[in-house]
Write a protein that holds these residues in place. Structure first.
Motif, PDB file in Angstrom:
ATOM      1  N   ASP A   1      -9.318   4.847   2.022  1.00  0.00           N
ATOM      2  CA  ASP A   1      -8.611   5.837   2.843  1.00  0.00           C
ATOM      3  C   ASP A   1      -7.677   6.735   2.025  1.00  0.00           C
ATOM      4  O   ASP A   1      -6.881   7.484   2.579  1.00  0.00           O
TER       5      ASP A   1
ATOM      6  N   ARG B   1       0.833  -1.194   0.000  1.00  0.00           N
ATOM      7  CA  ARG B   1       0.000   0.000   0.000  1.00  0.00           C
ATOM      8  C   ARG B   1       0.877   1.257   0.000  1.00  0.00           C
ATOM      9  O   ARG B   1       1.801   1.362   0.790  1.00  0.00           O
ATOM     10  N   ILE B   2       0.539   2.186  -0.889  1.00  0.00           N
ATOM     11  CA  ILE B   2       1.257   3.447  -1.025  1.00  0.00           C
ATOM     12  C   ILE B   2       0.301   4.563  -0.593  1.00  0.00           C
ATOM     13  O   ILE B   2      -0.838   4.630  -1.082  1.00  0.00           O
ATOM     14  N   ALA B   3       0.743   5.431   0.275  1.00  0.00           N
ATOM     15  CA  ALA B   3      -0.111   6.499   0.810  1.00  0.00           C
ATOM     16  C   ALA B   3      -0.173   7.689  -0.143  1.00  0.00           C
ATOM     17  O   ALA B   3       0.181   8.823   0.202  1.00  0.00           O
ATOM     18  N   LYS B   4      -0.611   7.413  -1.350  1.00  0.00           N
ATOM     19  CA  LYS B   4      -0.833   8.435  -2.383  1.00  0.00           C
ATOM     20  C   LYS B   4      -2.014   7.983  -3.238  1.00  0.00           C
ATOM     21  O   LYS B   4      -2.306   6.783  -3.328  1.00  0.00           O
TER      22      LYS B   4
ATOM     23  N   ARG C   1      -5.263   5.744  -0.008  1.00  0.00           N
ATOM     24  CA  ARG C   1      -4.036   5.056  -0.412  1.00  0.00           C
ATOM     25  C   ARG C   1      -4.306   4.234  -1.678  1.00  0.00           C
ATOM     26  O   ARG C   1      -5.431   4.111  -2.136  1.00  0.00           O
ATOM     27  N   THR C   2      -3.239   3.647  -2.214  1.00  0.00           N
ATOM     28  CA  THR C   2      -3.327   2.791  -3.398  1.00  0.00           C
ATOM     29  C   THR C   2      -2.725   1.438  -3.086  1.00  0.00           C
ATOM     30  O   THR C   2      -1.603   1.361  -2.554  1.00  0.00           O
TER      31      THR C   2
ATOM     32  N   VAL D   1       0.373   7.279  -8.115  1.00  0.00           N
ATOM     33  CA  VAL D   1       1.154   6.035  -8.054  1.00  0.00           C
ATOM     34  C   VAL D   1       1.322   5.445  -9.450  1.00  0.00           C
ATOM     35  O   VAL D   1       2.429   5.066  -9.852  1.00  0.00           O
TER      36      VAL D   1
ATOM     37  N   GLU E   1       6.240   8.705  -0.947  1.00  0.00           N
ATOM     38  CA  GLU E   1       5.817   9.194   0.367  1.00  0.00           C
ATOM     39  C   GLU E   1       6.851  10.085   1.048  1.00  0.00           C
ATOM     40  O   GLU E   1       6.483  10.950   1.840  1.00  0.00           O
TER      41      GLU E   1
ATOM     42  N   LYS F   1       7.301   3.232  -2.717  1.00  0.00           N
ATOM     43  CA  LYS F   1       6.692   3.794  -1.507  1.00  0.00           C
ATOM     44  C   LYS F   1       7.589   4.877  -0.896  1.00  0.00           C
ATOM     45  O   LYS F   1       7.128   5.983  -0.586  1.00  0.00           O
TER      46      LYS F   1
END
Length: 155
Positions: free
Chosen positions: A103, A10-13, A105-106, A18, A144, A140
């Protein structure tokens, strides 16, 4: 037994950001293809990737691109472990899937399949699983935190 693997992270973008970080050769060269990437990942294209830790640019055939959803690639199979392995006379298929999460994320899932069922094919699949896991971690860190995890990691 079919030699294949699947990894995910999971990437917080957002998914668009992404996806673009993978499809755009300029961005891909910042965190993964440390020797440079030439050509945007678009359906039907053949692009070139180069790595400082695995020298020698090589072609990557882009089979399918669905923006913000999926990238499917084929490239020459690599059999054996690490730098001692060798290129083989067949191709493996890589599928990258991008899914937006509630949320923001991707979820990125990368799978590869198609190795010959041999000791060399098994070693090649393990090596590529390691490489794609590193790519996902580097993606990631880059998106991030702006950190290139691969810089100086190998040589």
């Amino acid at each position: 037994m079919e030699l294949k693997f699947r990894i995910a992270g999971r990437i917080a973008k957002p998914v668009e950001q992404v996806f673009e970080a993978v499809a755009d050769p300029g961005q891909l060269s910042c965190y993964f293809t440390t020797g440079g990437a030439k050509g945007r990942l678009e359906t039907g294209a053949t692009v070139t990737w180069d790595f400082h830790d695995f020298p020698g640019a090589f072609p990557v055939q882009v089979i399918e691109v669905v923006p913000n959803e999926r990238i499917v690639l084929e490239w020459q199979a690599h059999e054996g472990a690490g730098e001692s392995g060798s290129a083989a006379d067949y191709r493996t298929r890589v599928t990258m899937a991008f899914a937006p999460l509630d949320d923001g994320r991707t979820l990125v899932t990368i799978s590869e399949q198609g190795w010959r069922e041999s000791e060399q094919g098994l070693a090649g699949s393990y090596g590529n699983c390691e490489g794609w896991t590193q790519m996902l971690c580097a993606l990631k860190a880059w998106l991030e935190h702006g950190i290139n995890l691969r810089q100086g990691f190998y040589k």
